[in-house]
Design a protein around this motif. Structure first.
Motif, PDB file in Angstrom:
ATOM      1  N   UNK B 106       0.812  -1.216  -0.158  1.00  0.00           N
ATOM      2  CA  UNK B 106      -0.240  -0.125  -0.166  1.00  0.00           C
ATOM      3  C   UNK B 106       0.843   1.250   0.051  1.00  0.00           C
ATOM      4  N   UNK B 107       0.733   2.038  -0.833  1.00  0.00           N
ATOM      5  CA  UNK B 107       1.466   3.227  -1.005  1.00  0.00           C
ATOM      6  C   UNK B 107       1.387   4.343   0.063  1.00  0.00           C
ATOM      7  N   UNK B 108       0.153   4.078   0.765  1.00  0.00           N
ATOM      8  CA  UNK B 108      -0.053   5.144   1.721  1.00  0.00           C
ATOM      9  C   UNK B 108       0.990   4.879   3.190  1.00  0.00           C
ATOM     10  N   UNK B 109       1.331   3.505   3.202  1.00  0.00           N
ATOM     11  CA  UNK B 109       2.067   3.084   4.604  1.00  0.00           C
ATOM     12  C   UNK B 109       3.371   3.888   4.688  1.00  0.00           C
ATOM     13  N   UNK B 110       3.505   4.249   6.030  1.00  0.00           N
ATOM     14  CA  UNK B 110       4.644   5.315   6.295  1.00  0.00           C
ATOM     15  C   UNK B 110       5.045   4.777   7.584  1.00  0.00           C
ATOM     16  N   UNK B 111       6.387   5.032   7.794  1.00  0.00           N
ATOM     17  CA  UNK B 111       7.131   4.747   8.967  1.00  0.00           C
ATOM     18  C   UNK B 111       6.769   6.232   9.977  1.00  0.00           C
ATOM     19  N   UNK B 112       6.754   5.847  11.132  1.00  0.00           N
ATOM     20  CA  UNK B 112       6.535   7.107  11.746  1.00  0.00           C
ATOM     21  C   UNK B 112       7.545   8.198  11.826  1.00  0.00           C
ATOM     22  N   UNK B 117       6.979   3.119   3.545  1.00  0.00           N
ATOM     23  CA  UNK B 117       7.437   1.496   3.644  1.00  0.00           C
ATOM     24  C   UNK B 117       7.401   1.165   2.364  1.00  0.00           C
ATOM     25  N   UNK B 118       8.853   0.556   2.194  1.00  0.00           N
ATOM     26  CA  UNK B 118       8.958   0.096   0.890  1.00  0.00           C
ATOM     27  C   UNK B 118       9.268  -1.462   0.908  1.00  0.00           C
ATOM     28  N   UNK B 119       9.323  -1.885  -0.556  1.00  0.00           N
ATOM     29  CA  UNK B 119       9.670  -3.490  -0.578  1.00  0.00           C
ATOM     30  C   UNK B 119      11.087  -3.768   0.057  1.00  0.00           C
ATOM     31  N   UNK B 120      11.987  -2.776   0.221  1.00  0.00           N
ATOM     32  CA  UNK B 120      13.191  -3.113   0.549  1.00  0.00           C
ATOM     33  C   UNK B 120      13.120  -3.453   2.076  1.00  0.00           C
ATOM     34  N   UNK B 121      12.228  -2.732   2.719  1.00  0.00           N
ATOM     35  CA  UNK B 121      11.931  -2.979   4.289  1.00  0.00           C
ATOM     36  C   UNK B 121      11.567  -4.633   4.393  1.00  0.00           C
ATOM     37  N   UNK B 122      10.725  -5.094   3.521  1.00  0.00           N
ATOM     38  CA  UNK B 122      10.138  -6.289   3.555  1.00  0.00           C
ATOM     39  C   UNK B 122      11.352  -7.479   3.190  1.00  0.00           C
ATOM     40  N   UNK B 123      12.395  -7.013   2.134  1.00  0.00           N
ATOM     41  CA  UNK B 123      13.263  -7.669   2.103  1.00  0.00           C
ATOM     42  C   UNK B 123      14.213  -8.110   2.986  1.00  0.00           C
ATOM     43  N   UNK B 124      14.645  -6.859   3.581  1.00  0.00           N
ATOM     44  CA  UNK B 124      15.357  -6.641   4.872  1.00  0.00           C
ATOM     45  C   UNK B 124      15.049  -7.211   6.150  1.00  0.00           C
ATOM     46  N   UNK B 180      14.175  -0.917   7.573  1.00  0.00           N
ATOM     47  CA  UNK B 180      15.449  -1.245   6.976  1.00  0.00           C
ATOM     48  C   UNK B 180      16.355   0.159   7.383  1.00  0.00           C
ATOM     49  N   UNK B 181      15.992   1.296   7.322  1.00  0.00           N
ATOM     50  CA  UNK B 181      16.719   2.423   7.173  1.00  0.00           C
ATOM     51  C   UNK B 181      17.266   2.744   8.744  1.00  0.00           C
ATOM     52  N   UNK B 184      19.476  -1.108   9.603  1.00  0.00           N
ATOM     53  CA  UNK B 184      20.537  -1.687   8.909  1.00  0.00           C
ATOM     54  C   UNK B 184      21.909  -1.610   9.440  1.00  0.00           C
ATOM     55  N   UNK B 185      22.249  -0.602  10.215  1.00  0.00           N
ATOM     56  CA  UNK B 185      23.305  -0.318  11.088  1.00  0.00           C
ATOM     57  C   UNK B 185      23.403  -1.120  12.237  1.00  0.00           C
ATOM     58  N   UNK B 186      22.820  -1.703  12.801  1.00  0.00           N
ATOM     59  CA  UNK B 186      22.793  -2.489  13.987  1.00  0.00           C
ATOM     60  C   UNK B 186      23.550  -3.830  13.888  1.00  0.00           C
ATOM     61  N   UNK B 187      24.594  -4.184  14.220  1.00  0.00           N
ATOM     62  CA  UNK B 187      25.213  -5.530  14.023  1.00  0.00           C
ATOM     63  C   UNK B 187      24.274  -6.399  14.379  1.00  0.00           C
ATOM     64  N   UNK B 188      24.140  -7.476  13.813  1.00  0.00           N
ATOM     65  CA  UNK B 188      23.095  -8.594  13.696  1.00  0.00           C
ATOM     66  C   UNK B 188      23.304  -9.188  15.125  1.00  0.00           C
ATOM     67  N   UNK B 189      24.383  -9.432  15.700  1.00  0.00           N
ATOM     68  CA  UNK B 189      24.452 -10.200  17.016  1.00  0.00           C
ATOM     69  C   UNK B 189      24.216  -9.361  18.154  1.00  0.00           C
ATOM     70  N   UNK B 190      23.973  -7.968  17.790  1.00  0.00           N
ATOM     71  CA  UNK B 190      23.634  -7.223  19.059  1.00  0.00           C
ATOM     72  C   UNK B 190      21.975  -6.807  19.069  1.00  0.00           C
TER      73      UNK B 190
END
Lengths: 326, 557, 281
Positions: B106-112, B117-124, B180-181, B184-190
């Motif tokens: 849905x193109x109306x979806x927004x992060x706060x 909200x994009x497809x990249x978020x879903x893939x991430x 994702x934005x 993305x920068x947070x190390x995965x093990x933390x």
């Protein structure tokens, strides 16, 4: 007097220092550093803390670093509360302090009133009955009394709230008279519980002190002068009978902290007692060490204050020098 | 002058009254249809508000309001196919091939924070959920998804390894889409200690406002939410030391809702209270004693006691589960015929399980060498007593009651049990790390066994939800077969039944209760609909009519 | 006449007699528990019908686990009184020893020991005990009792020290030393018997404190483990159901209150009976 005070101050600091040392070594020997053990701190926090506290260095070095950090007001990081220990303690201490103060006020007010009442009717039915009720209340487990009061006044009668320090929605901060009253309303039951148990003990001391003083010469003089019995008691006898209260004031601190631990748990009061207990249950040792240090400091300071007040109030003590203190 | 004093006294009194009245002024703010503060009392607190790394049901309750899934379960609870699912983040979807699913966001979806909200978020999100460093409990549920790719900023493509009936459910139900934005920068093990998890930014109907550790979490309604503005302006969770404390808060009026009333006398008190409405719904929880089949702290060796299958079977047969359940729950729960909740369609009282037979249990124990050679009432073998420790959290009055009842049941059978009642966070640590003999655990299950059952009872859950490290390849095979044939109800039912019966024979645990829940919500809150798999899933449709607002509801933030 | 004077002074307190009676009652039922209690303390009688109100069959009712409250109070007396007594013994022994040594030898021994006492008094007891239980998991009950005693001797040591300090200057001590008695003999045979009065009084009052401490620890979940009944953990188990079954948490609380009250009364009376120099008021 000044020399005595300085000596006592130095001794008090030595005591607190000893407590810190013992706690530090005991915790480390049993559970290691906060970065290891059963509940380790997250890696990024560990990095920060390691620089300050030297978790990878030998134990004596860690000890020295801990003391140095203390002087800067740093006590480590609490993983359970997700904030520095010093911040958490700073938020919790005023709540315990206020609770203890309110309890002391109730304690002394009730105890004094009861003691005077009993002294005035010494040996008669009123004295004996009041004495027994006071004895019973003094013998109750303080948390049990709290539970009973909670059940009766908060759940059944709904006169008081069932715990917590304030109404979190209407009054998250005390910023109006309404919120102040709300805070006092929440404070009533826990302070009353602590105060009641102490009041019984205060009353006994007070009664004995008044009766002792009443036999003294200056009281007989006052009576011979024709003053009314009330005036005799209140003005002349009381002033001299107040001395034991000051000693009790000093003795009250350890009791208050023990009581506070239990009462704060029963009434969900966010003070240092509950903080310490929760930290112990969660094995959050930096908080435990910090709390141990602070409570000892408060106990020791309380004793010091009591001794100083006693010296001020009782001129007989001031004349004597020497080691001082009970 | 005799008249001057009374007048001064009067003015003093009047002044005092004025001050009192002014100080007593209460905050008045919100009016209308979009007001209301709902306080939910809960006996548990989230560990972290980051969906992949927390299995707590209270975390799910909160993150349900903060984050969106691609699509959500419909009222029927049907998890097969895609017809009964409702669009959320995805506006629509289609199948390119039988194993390729395409979502259009849905193109109306927004992060706060304003970003789209994009497809990249879903893939991430998919990448994070399946990352071994993040070690999410939900990873095993996503094992049939081969890849998630983006076609453009609003189109996501899911490719599956094979066709099976609940593939759409697996694609949408387990993942809450993350920004994702911001991550993305947070190390995965933390991720388990990420700062984002203490102050999350989502795209859901509610915004994060505040979290006071140990006390409360507050969310505020997002008035621009694209699927419809939530009616309740503020939602606050208040944490109590245990669930009983939560019910007390409800009864005294400090809270407006609790998820479960748990015991019959609580239900009675709630029904007797004229301000509360009770809502029964099918329970998704089941509780059990789980045996640690591996040695505590060393998963390479078997447990000295519970590595022995006969001992486990004897303990199950020594427990009178029916009577114990009636003490704790009355008629608000049933004894499950295996690790099942009442929500699951495979619930079948006919499933074969070990019976309550204390005589057989005693004989079995004696046969395996456990006899009371020193007359102290506790069996022993080679000088060691038959004793173990049972781990449970202090936050659950139900489990504490069960622990004491079971202690006595076992003592009669000659087994000594000591209780380890620890703080909830400590309990979870120890459970995950395998540092226990046996534990009293409760799971809130998904709407279908396909995802939850393997998570807990197959090697896919080692180091995550399978605390006892139970492993039976036959059970794995039957579960796979059941999941593959989910569209054919009868075939699936047979496979599931066989799987559960095989598991029951191994006795990896004693299955004690499956709850029938009763929630309680203050009467002024209207349009309360509760979905059994997640009771607050439809919170944004609840509302307080303008004429029923109280002081608490009018407070603005 | 001299032998009964303390006795008369004892009973001049109106609460002394009833206090003694209460104590005797509870100690008796504790000792005779298997004969007094109708049910074993662990026995869950009928778990499908718990929370019986007090009746002819269950004198004080049954608790949420359907155990007879009266039986558990009786067996709990063993545990609670036992813990109080043993912990008090430990505390009094250590406190007397430390106080006597400090008071007799004075100088640096005295200073060192009294500083130790100051440090000990600075930490609230319940805190130390909770920390100990948390740091070393699964500690045995007897270790807990020992710890309760070891955190409670500081007050006694001060009392004993004060007594020994004053007694030490008396003629009988000088006489004993002149006769060649060693320090230990002087302390044990000559000084301590005369210092017995405050020791006995603080012992009587100390049992009460220990019992309350054990109750507090059990309430927090760190005391006597289930299923062994102690008055403290009976309150902890029962208070959740206070609204529907008030008896299971109330009676143990009442028992503690009565016993501690009796101990306080007896302790007060003993203080006056054994120390004729004090004025009774």
């Amino acid at each position: 007097m000044a020399a005595w005070l300085v000596r006592r101050l130095v001794a008090s600091m030595a005591i607190v220092f000893a407590v810190v040392t013992i706690t530090f070594f005991v915790v480390h020997l049993a559970q290691g550093t906060p970065c290891g053990g059963e509940r380790p701190l997250p890696p990024d926090v560990c990095e920060r803390e390691r620089a300050v506290f030297g978790y990878d260095k030998p134990l004596p070095v860690q000890y020295v670093k801990y003391l140095a950090a203390l002087l800067h007001g740093k006590m480590g990081y609490s993983f359970g509360l997700h904030r520095p220990v010093a911040d958490a303690l700073a938020d919790a201490i005023p709540n315990t302090f206020i609770l203890a103060l309110a309890a002391l006020l109730i304690d002394f007010a009730l105890g004094l009133a009861l003691g005077i009442y009993q002294a005035a009717r010494a040996g008669r039915f009123g004295d004996v009955a009041a004495g027994n009720v006071a004895l019973l209340i003094n013998s109750m487990p303080v948390f049990w009394l709290g539970l009973v009061l909670l059940l009766v006044f908060a759940q059944w009668l709904r006169w008081f709230p069932a715990g917590g320090p304030h109404n979190p929605i209407l009054c998250p901060r005390v910023d109006s008279l309404y919120c102040l009253l709300d805070f006092l309303w929440h404070l009533t039951l826990p302070a009353l519980t602590l105060g009641l148990v102490g009041a019984a003990s205060t009353a006994r001391y007070q009664r004995a002190a008044i009766l002792e003083v009443v036999r003294q010469d200056y009281v007989r003089t006052a009576r011979a002068k024709g003053l009314r019995e009330q005036r005799v008691l209140l003005v002349h006898a009381l002033r001299n009978a107040l001395l034991p209260i000051i000693t009790l004031f000093g003795l009250a601190f350890p009791f208050l902290f023990t009581g506070a631990v239990l009462i704060e748990t029963v009434f969900a009061w966010p003070g240092m007692g509950r903080l310490a207990v929760n930290a112990i249950f969660q094995r959050d040792y930096p908080v435990v060490t910090g709390a141990a240090l602070l409570t000892s400091a408060m106990v020791v300071l309380g004793n010091l204050l009591a001794d100083a007040l006693y010296a001020v109030a009782d001129p007989r003590i001031r004349v004597r020098g020497g080691e001082g203190g009970p | 002058m005799p008249t001057a004093r009374p007048r001064a006294g009067l003015t003093c009194a009047a002044l005092a009254c004025l001050i009192l009245v002014a100080g007593c002024e209460r905050p008045v703010g919100c009016t209308g249809e979009y007001c209301g503060t709902m306080v939910i009392a809960s006996g548990g607190e989230p560990d972290i508000l980051l969906p992949p790394v927390s299995e707590f049901s209270i975390t799910r309750d909160v993150t349900d309001q903060l984050f969106l899934k691609l699509a959500d379960l419909g009222a029927s609870g049907n998890t097969i196919g895609d017809e009964d699912f409702l669009p959320q983040l995805a506006q629509r979807w289609e199948w390119d091939t039988p194993t390729t699913l395409v979502f259009h966001l849905d193109p109306r979806a927004r992060w706060q924070d304003g970003q789209a909200v994009t497809a990249a978020d879903v893939a991430f999100t998919y990448d994070a959920y399946t990352d071994t460093l993040v070690n999410s409990s939900f990873r095993s549920s996503l094992r049939q998804i081969a890849a998630v790719t983006t076609r453009d900023s609003l189109t996501v493509v899911f490719r599956f390894r094979r066709r099976y009936p609940e593939m759409f459910y697996d694609a949408v139900y387990h993942q809450r889409i993350l920004p994702a934005h911001l991550l993305r920068e947070v190390p995965r093990d933390q991720w388990r200690s990420a700062a984002f998890g203490r102050a999350p930014v989502g795209d859901g109907p509610y915004r994060f406002v505040a979290w006071k550790a140990g006390e409360s979490i507050e969310l505020g309604a997002d008035s621009t939410f694209f699927l419809g503005r939530p009616h309740l302006r503020r939602v606050i969770w208040r944490f109590t030391p245990d669930q009983q404390g939560a019910v007390t808060q409800l009864i005294t009026g400090d809270a407006d809702a609790v998820e479960v009333l748990v015991t019959p006398d609580n239900v009675q008190r709630a029904r007797a209270d004229s301000a509360l409405a009770t809502y029964p719904y099918r329970g998704s929880a089941y509780g059990y004693v789980g045996f640690n089949l591996a040695a505590p702290g060393d998963s390479t060796k078997p447990h000295p006691l519970f590595g022995d299958r006969d001992l486990r079977r004897a303990l199950v047969m020594a427990t009178d589960r029916e009577r114990v359940l009636r003490n704790v729950f009355g008629d608000l729960a049933k004894v499950p015929p295996g690790p099942l909740s009442q929500l699951w369609w495979i619930w079948d009282p006919e499933i074969r399980e070990l019976p309550y037979d204390s005589g057989q249990a005693a004989r079995l124990l004696t046969r395996t060498g456990w006899t009371d050679s020193d007359g102290d009432g506790i069996r022993d073998k080679d000088g060691r007593p038959l004793a173990f420790r049972l781990l449970l959290p202090t936050t659950s009055a139900v489990r504490r009651q069960y622990a004491r009842l079971l202690q006595e049941q076992f003592r009669i059978a000659g087994v000594e049990v000591q209780l380890d009642e620890v703080d909830f966070s400590l309990y979870n640590e120890r459970a995950r790390a395998g540092r226990f003999d046996a534990l009293l655990n409760v799971w809130n299950t998904d709407p279908t066994p396909s995802s939850g059952f393997p998570q807990t009872w197959t090697p896919a859950g080692f180091g995550r939800s399978n605390y006892g490290r139970y492993d039976n390849p036959e059970v794995d095979r039957l579960v796979d077969q059941a999941v593959a044939s989910a569209a054919n109800r009868d075939q699936a039912r047979r496979a599931w039944r066989a799987a559960v019966e095989t598991l029951n024979r191994d006795a990896p645990g004693i299955f004690l209760f499956a709850t029938s829940n009763v929630a309680a919500v203050h009467k002024r809150i209207a349009d309360v609909t509760i979905r059994p798999d997640s009771w607050l899933a439809l919170l944004r449709t609840w509302r307080i009519p303008a004429d029923r607002l109280t002081d608490r509801d009018r407070v603005e933030r | 006449m001299r032998a009964t004077a303390p006795g008369r002074r004892f009973f001049r307190h109106p609460t002394a007699g009833p206090g003694l009676f209460v104590l005797t009652f509870f100690v008796t039922i504790a000792i005779a528990a298997p004969f007094v209690a109708p049910y074993p303390p662990y026995y869950q009688i009928d778990i499908e019908h718990p929370n019986h109100p007090p009746s002819a069959q269950f004198l004080l009712g049954t608790d949420p686990l359907s155990r007879d409250v009266w039986s558990r109070v009786v067996y709990g007396a063993r545990v609670s009184l036992g813990i109080g007594a043993v912990a008090m013994l430990v505390a009094v022994t250590v406190g007397t020893a430390v106080g006597a040594v400090a008071g007799y030898f004075r100088r640096w021994v005295d200073t060192a020991l009294m500083r130790l006492v100051d440090v000990g008094l600075a930490m609230p007891r319940i805190f130390v005990l909770l920390m100990a239980v948390a740091l070393w998991e699964h500690i045995a009950l007897w270790v807990l009792v020992l710890l309760i005693g070891l955190t409670g001797w500081f007050g006694t040591s001060r009392l004993v020290r004060a007594e020994v300090l004053s007694l030490r200057e008396r003629e009988f001590v000088a006489a004993a030393r002149a006769l060649g008695a060693g320090a230990g003999r002087v302390i044990f045979r000559h000084v301590l018997p005369n210092a017995a009065a405050p020791i006995i009084v603080s012992a009587a009052l100390g049992i009460g404190h220990m019992m309350l401490l054990e109750a507090g620890l059990s309430f927090l979940g760190m005391g006597v483990p289930s299923p062994t009944p102690s008055w403290g953990n009976m309150i902890a188990d029962g208070w959740h159901k206070m609204a529907v079954a008030w008896w299971s948490a109330t009676f143990p609380g009442l028992a503690i209150s009565l016993v501690v009250m009796a101990l306080n009364a007896v302790g007060d009376a003993l203080r006056d009976a054994l120390d004729p120099r004090r004025e009774t008021v």
